[in-house]
Motif scaffolding. Structure first.
Motif, PDB file in Angstrom:
ATOM      1  N   ILE A 134       0.864  -1.174   0.000  1.00 16.12           N
ATOM      2  CA  ILE A 134       0.000   0.000   0.000  1.00 16.12           C
ATOM      3  C   ILE A 134       0.908   1.234   0.000  1.00 16.12           C
ATOM      4  N   ASP A 176      -4.706   5.417   2.858  1.00 16.57           N
ATOM      5  CA  ASP A 176      -5.482   4.793   3.935  1.00 16.57           C
ATOM      6  C   ASP A 176      -6.095   3.472   3.446  1.00 16.57           C
ATOM      7  N   ASP A 177      -5.583   2.367   3.972  1.00 17.11           N
ATOM      8  CA  ASP A 177      -6.016   1.022   3.567  1.00 17.11           C
ATOM      9  C   ASP A 177      -7.533   0.857   3.631  1.00 17.11           C
ATOM     10  N   ARG A 203     -10.281   0.406   0.487  1.00 19.41           N
ATOM     11  CA  ARG A 203     -11.037  -0.839   0.290  1.00 19.41           C
ATOM     12  C   ARG A 203     -12.533  -0.629   0.474  1.00 19.41           C
ATOM     13  N   GLY A 213      -7.363  -7.389   2.209  1.00 19.42           N
ATOM     14  CA  GLY A 213      -6.374  -6.648   2.998  1.00 19.42           C
ATOM     15  C   GLY A 213      -5.251  -7.589   3.405  1.00 19.42           C
ATOM     16  N   GLY A 266      -2.811  -3.724   6.947  1.00 18.22           N
ATOM     17  CA  GLY A 266      -2.583  -2.290   6.736  1.00 18.22           C
ATOM     18  C   GLY A 266      -1.379  -1.989   5.859  1.00 18.22           C
ATOM     19  N   LYS A 267      -0.600  -3.011   5.509  1.00 19.16           N
ATOM     20  CA  LYS A 267       0.635  -2.781   4.733  1.00 19.16           C
ATOM     21  C   LYS A 267       0.528  -3.271   3.288  1.00 19.16           C
ATOM     22  N   TRP A 288      -2.103  -4.977   0.031  1.00 22.27           N
ATOM     23  CA  TRP A 288      -3.390  -5.427  -0.505  1.00 22.27           C
ATOM     24  C   TRP A 288      -3.146  -6.739  -1.208  1.00 22.27           C
TER      25      TRP A 288
END
Ligand SMILES: *Cc1c(COP(=O)(O)O)cnc(C)c1O
Length: 387
Positions: free
Chosen positions: A312, A317-318, A322, A335, A342-343, A345
């Motif tokens: 990402i 912002d994850d 999404r 995710g 959070g890092k 996809w």
């Protein structure tokens, strides 16, 4: 009194780690009127499914069948049947699913020896060789396509090492099956399981499984009963292939109908063509994401074409991206799991979801959603740090 509305779900475009989009023919097969699970017509359908699973696994294993439960139950089937308390099990772990195998093996009472690789990298055969000098495992188990990290694990060398050490070679092919080359007999795989909702593009809930003659012999030589009644192959195998079909459990008839149609579609396309298609759509995605300045997690040599793990971009912002993909574009992507939450996809291009159209829809949506200053030349965020 509550009244419930008629089922009305959104038309999603499934580009996560599974399920993938199902072909309309598969959905239609699922709506076929029910027949009994011991009806001679259903017995014939089971024989056809078994034969198509053998073809797609590229095996002649007699003990080839479908567990009436999802991929995790296929994993558990292989482990509970092959392991007895006190056995040693060498489990390779390079992501979530290797960890799950170790957890199940432990619950079987096995002594688990772990060979690990950092997430995002494959297992190094040299590490397996070193570990085999310290133990005499009954099985060596490994995940072919680690869906949590997007790594495609080379299998042949580790399979040979397992056999040289007198162990059975067990493989998780849940995400690789029908998406990348997989040769059960040629690669000496003794126990393999998969799932239906990934590159096969059937609904979730079934797990194709196959055991080599060596694995069957290990099963016959058990000293203790398999601790699971439902997954005990000495009972299930009479249901999926015995001379006389005996009642074991009620097969999920509609799901088997759907699986049969999905397998027919795979064989119509041809395995080789299907592998090429998965690779080409992965390359299209990789080119387009590079154009946006986005990076893959995994080294090109070990990248899984059907599950693309991408970093990402910094500052993006994850959850927001999404959520917008899902709510505004009807596109589902995955995710990150575990330490990658959070890092990264995880973009699935599996089965019916592996098309140029899917790639184009996703990339266009990402271009609209993400602030262009954060992507495009990739280093934008670091440029702003220095500028
Ligand atoms: C999805 C998956 C599983 C588990 O399958 P379920 O159908 O979710 O139980 C196991 N292994 C791998 C590699 C997977 O991708």
């Amino acid at each position: 009194m509550t009244s419930y509305s008629q089922l009305n779900t959104s038309q999603r475009i499934l580009m996560g780690p599974g399920p993938s989009d199902a072909h309309p023919r598969v959905l239609q097969a699922m709506a076929t009127p029910l027949i009994g699970h011991l009806d001679p017509e259903f017995v014939e359908i089971m024989d056809e499914v078994k034969s198509m699973v053998q073809q797609t696994f590229q095996t002649e294993n007699y003990l080839t069948f479908v567990v009436s439960a999802p991929g995790s139950a296929g994993m558990e089937t292989c482990l509970v049947n092959l392991l007895e308390p006190g056995d040693e099990a060498l489990i390779c772990i390079h992501g979530v699913f290797g960890g799950r195998m170790a957890e199940i093996a432990d619950r079987c009472g096995a002594k688990v020896i772990k060979v690990e690789a950092p997430w995002g990298e494959p297992i190094d055969p040299e590490q397996v060789r070193l570990a085999l000098e310290t133990c005499t495992p009954k099985i060596v188990a490994i995940v072919h396509a680690e869906t949590s990290t997007g790594v495609l694990q080379p299998l042949e060398e580790i399979g040979r090492m397992a056999h040289d050490a007198g162990a059975l070679f067990m493989v998780d092919a849940v995400t690789s099956y029908c998406g990348v080359p997989l040769k059960v007999d040629e690669w000496g795989i003794d126990a393999i399981y998969s799932g239906t909702q990934k590159c096969l593009s059937a609904p979730p809930g079934l797990s194709p499984v196959s055991f080599s003659d060596r694995a069957v012999k290990a099963l016959e030589n058990r000293k203790t009963k398999v601790q699971s009644w439902f997954l005990d192959l000495s009972l299930v195998k009479n249901y999926w292939g015995g001379a006389k079909r005996a009642y074991h459990h009620t097969a999920p008839v509609s799901a088997v109908f759907a699986l049969r149609e999905a397998l027919r579609i795979v064989l119509e396309e041809g395995l080789e063509n299907r592998f090429i298609r998965h690779r080409e759509n992965h390359e299209l995605l990789a080119t387009k994401l590079a154009g946006l300045g986005m990076e893959f997690l995994v080294d090109p040599d070990y990248r899984l074409p059907n599950l693309n793990a991408v970093r990402i971009p910094e500052g993006v912002d994850d959850a927001l991206v999404r959520n917008r993909l899902l709510n505004d574009y009807n596109i589902e992507i995955g995710g990150g799991l575990g330490k990658f939450a959070g890092k990264v996809w995880r973009i699935g291009l599996m089965g019916e979801s592996s098309t140029p159209n899917h790639v184009n829809m996703l990339v266009s949506a990402l271009e609209e959603i993400i602030d262009p200053n954060l992507i495009h030349n990739g280093k934008a965020s670091s440029v702003s740090t220095y500028g």
